[in-house]
Design a protein around this motif. Structure first.
Motif, PDB file in Angstrom:
ATOM      1  N   ALA A 488      33.694   6.594  64.627  1.00  0.00           N
ATOM      2  CA  ALA A 488      33.947   5.628  65.709  1.00  0.00           C
ATOM      3  C   ALA A 488      35.268   4.887  65.475  1.00  0.00           C
ATOM      4  O   ALA A 488      36.057   4.683  66.413  1.00  0.00           O
ATOM      5  CB  ALA A 488      32.785   4.638  65.806  1.00  0.00           C
ATOM      6  N   LEU A 489      35.528   4.512  64.217  1.00  0.00           N
ATOM      7  CA  LEU A 489      36.782   3.801  63.914  1.00  0.00           C
ATOM      8  C   LEU A 489      38.000   4.701  64.211  1.00  0.00           C
ATOM      9  O   LEU A 489      39.012   4.245  64.753  1.00  0.00           O
ATOM     10  CB  LEU A 489      36.803   3.345  62.454  1.00  0.00           C
ATOM     11  N   ILE A 490      37.884   5.976  63.861  1.00  0.00           N
ATOM     12  CA  ILE A 490      39.006   6.896  64.106  1.00  0.00           C
ATOM     13  C   ILE A 490      39.240   7.051  65.614  1.00  0.00           C
ATOM     14  O   ILE A 490      40.373   6.987  66.098  1.00  0.00           O
ATOM     15  CB  ILE A 490      38.738   8.268  63.441  1.00  0.00           C
ATOM     16  N   THR A 491      38.155   7.222  66.356  1.00  0.00           N
ATOM     17  CA  THR A 491      38.275   7.371  67.807  1.00  0.00           C
ATOM     18  C   THR A 491      38.896   6.125  68.435  1.00  0.00           C
ATOM     19  O   THR A 491      39.803   6.212  69.271  1.00  0.00           O
ATOM     20  CB  THR A 491      36.891   7.653  68.423  1.00  0.00           C
ATOM     21  N   GLN A 492      38.441   4.970  67.955  1.00  0.00           N
ATOM     22  CA  GLN A 492      38.975   3.711  68.470  1.00  0.00           C
ATOM     23  C   GLN A 492      40.473   3.593  68.144  1.00  0.00           C
ATOM     24  O   GLN A 492      41.284   3.232  68.996  1.00  0.00           O
ATOM     25  CB  GLN A 492      38.197   2.564  67.820  1.00  0.00           C
ATOM     26  N   THR A 493      40.826   3.972  66.930  1.00  0.00           N
ATOM     27  CA  THR A 493      42.213   3.834  66.486  1.00  0.00           C
ATOM     28  C   THR A 493      43.143   4.809  67.205  1.00  0.00           C
ATOM     29  O   THR A 493      44.258   4.455  67.592  1.00  0.00           O
ATOM     30  CB  THR A 493      42.297   4.068  64.962  1.00  0.00           C
ATOM     31  N   LEU A 494      42.686   6.046  67.372  1.00  0.00           N
ATOM     32  CA  LEU A 494      43.550   7.053  68.010  1.00  0.00           C
ATOM     33  C   LEU A 494      43.475   6.987  69.531  1.00  0.00           C
ATOM     34  O   LEU A 494      44.212   7.673  70.224  1.00  0.00           O
ATOM     35  CB  LEU A 494      43.177   8.454  67.521  1.00  0.00           C
ATOM     36  N   GLY A 495      42.549   6.187  70.052  1.00  0.00           N
ATOM     37  CA  GLY A 495      42.467   6.001  71.501  1.00  0.00           C
ATOM     38  C   GLY A 495      41.543   6.972  72.212  1.00  0.00           C
ATOM     39  O   GLY A 495      41.204   6.774  73.375  1.00  0.00           O
ATOM     40  N   ASN A 496      41.136   8.032  71.534  1.00  0.00           N
ATOM     41  CA  ASN A 496      40.188   8.981  72.143  1.00  0.00           C
ATOM     42  C   ASN A 496      39.596   9.868  71.046  1.00  0.00           C
ATOM     43  O   ASN A 496      40.005   9.787  69.892  1.00  0.00           O
ATOM     44  CB  ASN A 496      40.874   9.845  73.206  1.00  0.00           C
ATOM     45  N   LEU A 503      41.867  18.715  64.822  1.00  0.00           N
ATOM     46  CA  LEU A 503      41.819  17.833  63.662  1.00  0.00           C
ATOM     47  C   LEU A 503      43.211  17.415  63.178  1.00  0.00           C
ATOM     48  O   LEU A 503      43.348  16.437  62.452  1.00  0.00           O
ATOM     49  CB  LEU A 503      41.013  18.489  62.534  1.00  0.00           C
ATOM     50  N   SER A 504      44.247  18.156  63.596  1.00  0.00           N
ATOM     51  CA  SER A 504      45.598  17.770  63.171  1.00  0.00           C
ATOM     52  C   SER A 504      45.957  16.378  63.713  1.00  0.00           C
ATOM     53  O   SER A 504      46.824  15.699  63.160  1.00  0.00           O
ATOM     54  CB  SER A 504      46.618  18.810  63.637  1.00  0.00           C
ATOM     55  N   LEU A 505      45.253  15.943  64.770  1.00  0.00           N
ATOM     56  CA  LEU A 505      45.537  14.618  65.342  1.00  0.00           C
ATOM     57  C   LEU A 505      45.222  13.482  64.369  1.00  0.00           C
ATOM     58  O   LEU A 505      45.690  12.351  64.559  1.00  0.00           O
ATOM     59  CB  LEU A 505      44.747  14.420  66.647  1.00  0.00           C
ATOM     60  N   LEU A 506      44.441  13.782  63.328  1.00  0.00           N
ATOM     61  CA  LEU A 506      44.143  12.738  62.334  1.00  0.00           C
ATOM     62  C   LEU A 506      45.414  12.169  61.717  1.00  0.00           C
ATOM     63  O   LEU A 506      45.417  11.046  61.196  1.00  0.00           O
ATOM     64  CB  LEU A 506      43.251  13.298  61.211  1.00  0.00           C
ATOM     65  N   LYS A 507      46.506  12.924  61.774  1.00  0.00           N
ATOM     66  CA  LYS A 507      47.752  12.427  61.162  1.00  0.00           C
ATOM     67  C   LYS A 507      48.189  11.099  61.780  1.00  0.00           C
ATOM     68  O   LYS A 507      48.918  10.325  61.151  1.00  0.00           O
ATOM     69  CB  LYS A 507      48.855  13.482  61.248  1.00  0.00           C
TER      70      LYS A 507
END
Ligand code: 26Q
Length: 824
Positions: A488-496, A503-507
């Motif tokens: 949830a924190l990652i989704t919130q931080t990356l906006g979606n 998974l490369s979007l984790l960068k």
């Protein structure tokens, strides 16, 4: 009716509540007010299953019409774990179900705990198959898995007096809602008997295998829903049953006992998963399993192909078959037999089809894991297949001889048959010869097999046939599902939540290391996960551990090459160091909880002794007031997928410390780093590529390199090398009886005596201790550590199984995604 319900109607809270209550009152025949957690689980599972089945039907129906090229993943192991949470998340129904259940007075987290794991696998190889099935479905590839429906999965482990004891895993005790019995799909599989040789009207010799016995294979289908797609793939598992014909013959002969015995023997085939991991069990029943499974699967694949009325030469354009290790290599021989003996193709035409169809994944270089079957046993079970193997070998060696004349040594080395007493069939050689591509599972490993076990084959076939496909893990199960707060924190931080499919979007997280508020949230989630693990440890080990200590984890199958022994020896060293400290010195020690978990093969004596040693050390350390919270040691019993889902998100540092060149890849290393856990490891398997991605500041590397191993072993054997002094101190402590009767551990200690230390524990020990000290020092700087943790997750894009599966699809299988029309 389902198809007619719009998706919205089918998936609103009220409809779902009604479907749950419907299953309680009808399928389970209970009163709705009389529902406990377990029946709630059953009802929710059945309701989920309804939705899975409707997707399965839709997908498979549309696929039959399009009839694209498909890939078939043949694996004797699918280590799926639990299904319900995963299915709900992948289908996008989790939130709705959460609310429906809550309104019925239940809690989703409790209900999930009622599900038993589907543990049809040993470890890495089986879990990899499960991750690949998730990615294949998610990426809309037309793919089926084929395996066996074992009545007993991997044994349950209990610890009694510090020793591992095994209990049967009868996972089908309660109905399994995650499978669909296809009682109409039944295939006869033959064994034994003899080969009839005749001349046909053109004077061509024909071979006809007349089996002496036969059993039935019954299909059970396990739906695999993709994430954020309507696509739903399938794993078809075969169950063995006695054939009716044979019951009748025995009955007619008036031999009731024999007919029952035959029936029991038939059912035995799919009774139990062999509990060996990275060692070969040369048992007749295992060979029977392999043939039963490959023959049933190929029959099914060929039947599906025949429906399309194509030419045989089109077979490789419609069918790709991936062999998960050598276990399904008999499929190569069975397809050649079907094409030559039953479909009357010429040998050469058949062989071209076969080799274009199959590809082979190698998972090991350990000699004890290489599959070999004794020729006499093989001949007794599969006489025609033995002839075909000898012919494949003959034609192959003739070509080698033509290319490299007069090299008897080469022919001997490359032969599919090993000239031992008795002769042995080398399954890896057969798999290489019968496949168009051979791959290793991490860059280092793929290079290693090219220069060692398959060196001659690389020279003969050329480099192109031997490729690397670095393993990956599914971020859906191994982050989204197992670590919902971090997801949830990652989704919130990356906006979606696009990162879950790319998974490369984790960068994008890397930019947040400078944000103190974000770091705090990140570390709070890690702590929450540690609290949850501490509760599990309390429950299973009766040991209280502080979530503020550094959590150090090594969970994987127990094997000498994985060096759990080195880990516990270093723990003893740590214990001795603490014991020798003044109170002032102790004040600066970083508290650590050392967590072990994993099963030993039941016949692997040394591995079982390692478990005993860990528990003996734990018993002494955990109650020593001089140590207190500075060091705790626990062995979590019965490590499995659902336990891993609690452990992985809670790790600060995890151990991937195999002797360089022995761990083909490792996949838990990827899961830990994905969840913001750092790793300490050797330059082995995928650790090498993890280092490349996260950078040397965010990983702790120690020990010798793969290319140095041979020289060190040689030096030990011929020059003798003194044992590392720190290690010597540890050994003396064990021998003095610090941890129970030292006699118990003598066989274990003997593996270290100079000249014998095959896995190089002594020569790596000093750098291992040093690396662990670096871990302590780094962990004390919590702000810096939190940055490392974030960067670890941020740089894990490469290790999604989506990336792996796409590489297989493009470079080996030549298949494309298709899209299921949403007709909801
Ligand atoms: C063979 C013959 C008879 C009985 C059992 C077996 C047998 C069973 C399982 C042999 C090997 C296995 C399992 C091997 C395995 O899990 N290998 C691991 O595969 C992972 C996925 O590629 C890698 O990450 C690991 O490094 C590798 O050890």
């Amino acid at each position: 009716l389902w198809a007619k319900l719009s998706k919205k109607e089918a998936n609103d809270i009220e409809t779902i509540q009604r479907s749950i209550v419907h299953h309680v009152t009808t399928t389970l025949a209970r009163a709705a007010y009389n529902m406990d957690n377990f029946s709630a689980y059953q009802a929710v599972a059945l309701s989920t299953r309804d939705r899975l089945i409707s997707r399965w039907n839709e997908t498979q129906g549309q696929l039959s019409k399009i009839d694209p090229k498909r890939v078939y993943y043949l694996s004797l192991e699918f280590l799926l774990g639990r299904s319900m949470d995963n299915a709900l998340l992948n289908m996008g129904l989790k939130g709705t179900y959460d609310k429906s259940i809550e309104k019925l007075g239940f809690n989703m987290e409790d209900i999930i705990e009622s599900e038993v794991d589907a543990a049809l696998g040993n470890g890495g190889l089986g879990r990899l198959a499960a991750c690949y099935m998730d990615s294949l479905a998610t990426l809309d590839y037309p793919a089926w898995g084929y395996g066996l429906r074992y009545n007993y999965g991997i044994f349950q482990q209990r610890i009694v007096d510090g020793y591992q004891t095994e209990y049967p895993d009868y996972w089908l005790n309660f109905d399994n809602p995650w499978e669909l019995a296809r009682l109409d799909i039944s295939i006869q599989i033959g064994f034994g008997g003899h080969v009839q040789t005749t001349q046909d009207e053109y004077g061509v010799t024909r071979h006809n295998w007349v089996p002496g016995q036969s059993v039935q294979a019954i299909a059970y289908d396990v739906p695999i829903p993709g994430y954020d797609t309507e696509n739903c793939n399938n794993i078809r598992l075969w169950r063995s049953k006695p054939t009716r014909v044979f019951d009748l013959t025995s009955f007619n002969e008036g031999n009731y006992e024999k007919s029952v015995e035959d029936a029991t023997n038939a059912e035995k085939i799919t009774s139990v998963l062999y509990p060996n991991d990275n060692t070969m069990a040369g048992k007749e029943l295992r060979l029977k399993q392999q043939y039963f499974w490959t023959a049933a699967s190929l029959h099914d694949i060929v039947r599906r192909f025949k429906k399309s009325m194509r030419e045989w030469s089109d077979f490789p354009d419609q069918v790709a078959i991936q062999l998960n290790d050598t276990h399904p290599t008999l499929a190569i021989v069975e397809l050649q037999r079907l094409l030559v003996d039953e479909e009357m193709l010429s040998w050469d035409d058949a062989w071209e089809i076969v080799t274009k169809t199959f590809a082979f994944t190698n998972h090991t270089v350990l000699p004890e894991a290489m599959e070999k079957w004794s020729v006499p046993m093989f001949e007794y079970l599969l006489p025609r297949h033995l002839q075909i193997i000898f012919d494949i070998n003959l034609f192959f060696l003739q070509k080698v001889e033509k290319k490299v004349p007069n090299d008897r040594g080469l022919l001997n080395r490359m032969s599919i048959i090993e000239e031992a007493q008795p002769q042995q069939i080398r399954m890896a050689h057969l798999a290489v010869v019968g496949s168009h591509k051979v791959n290793g599972v991490a860059a280092l490993h793929s290079n290693l097999i090219k220069t060692t076990i398959f060196k001659d084959f690389v020279e003969y076939y050329g480099e192109e046939k031997f490729i690397n496909m670095t393993n990956g893990v599914t971020p859906r199960r191994w982050l989204h599902q197992s670590n919902p707060q971090l997801s949830a924190l990652i989704t919130q931080t990356l906006g979606n939540d696009k990162w879950l499919k790319d998974l490369s979007l984790l960068k994008g997280l890397a930019a947040k290391t400078g944000d103190a508020a974000f770091r705090k949230k990140w570390m709070t989630i890690k702590r929450n996960n540690k609290v949850r693990l501490a509760e599990l440890i309390k429950e299973r080990c009766q040991v209280e551990v502080s979530p503020d200590a550094l959590f150090d984890v090594q969970v994987k199958r127990i094997h000498e090459y994985k060096r759990q022994f080195m880990n516990i020896l270093s723990v003893i060293h740590r214990y001795r160091t603490i014991k020798s400290m003044t109170a002032a010195q102790k004040a600066s020690v970083q508290p650590r909880v050392v967590i072990f978990g994993g099963k030993a093969a039941p016949g692997y004596y040394i591995a079982k002794l390692v478990i005993k040693l860990i528990n003996s050390v734990a018993a002494v350390v955990n109650q020593d007031p001089a140590v207190g919270d500075l060091l705790k040691v626990v062995f979590i019993p019965d490590y499995n997928v659902s336990v891993a889902e609690v452990i992985v998100p809670a790790s600060d540092i995890s151990q991937h410390i195999s002797t360089a060149g022995t761990e083909a890849s490792g996949t838990s290393n990827m899961k830990f780093v994905l969840n913001g856990g750092l790793i300490i490891g050797t330059l082995d398997g995928a650790n090498v590529e993890i280092l490349e991605e996260v950078g040397e500041d965010n990983i702790f590397i120690f020990g010798c390199m793969a290319h140095e191993v041979e020289d060190i072993r040689h030096a030990q054997r011929y020059r003798g090398v003194p044992m590392d002094p720190a290690l010597q101190g540890v050994i003396s402590a064990i021998e003095k009886g610090t941890f129970e009767d030292p006699k118990i551990f003598q066989p274990l200690i003997s593996t270290l005596t100079v000249g014998k230390d095959f896995y190089l524990i002594s020569s790596d020990f000093a750098s291992y201790i040093a690396a662990n000290q670096q871990v302590d020092a780094a962990y004390k700087k919590q702000e810096e550590w939190s940055k490392k943790s974030i960067l670890c997750t941020a740089h894990m894009g490469k290790f999604s199984s989506d990336r792996s599966v796409k590489e297989y699809a493009d470079e080996i299988w030549n298949i494309k995604p298709y899209s299921v029309e949403d007709e909801g």
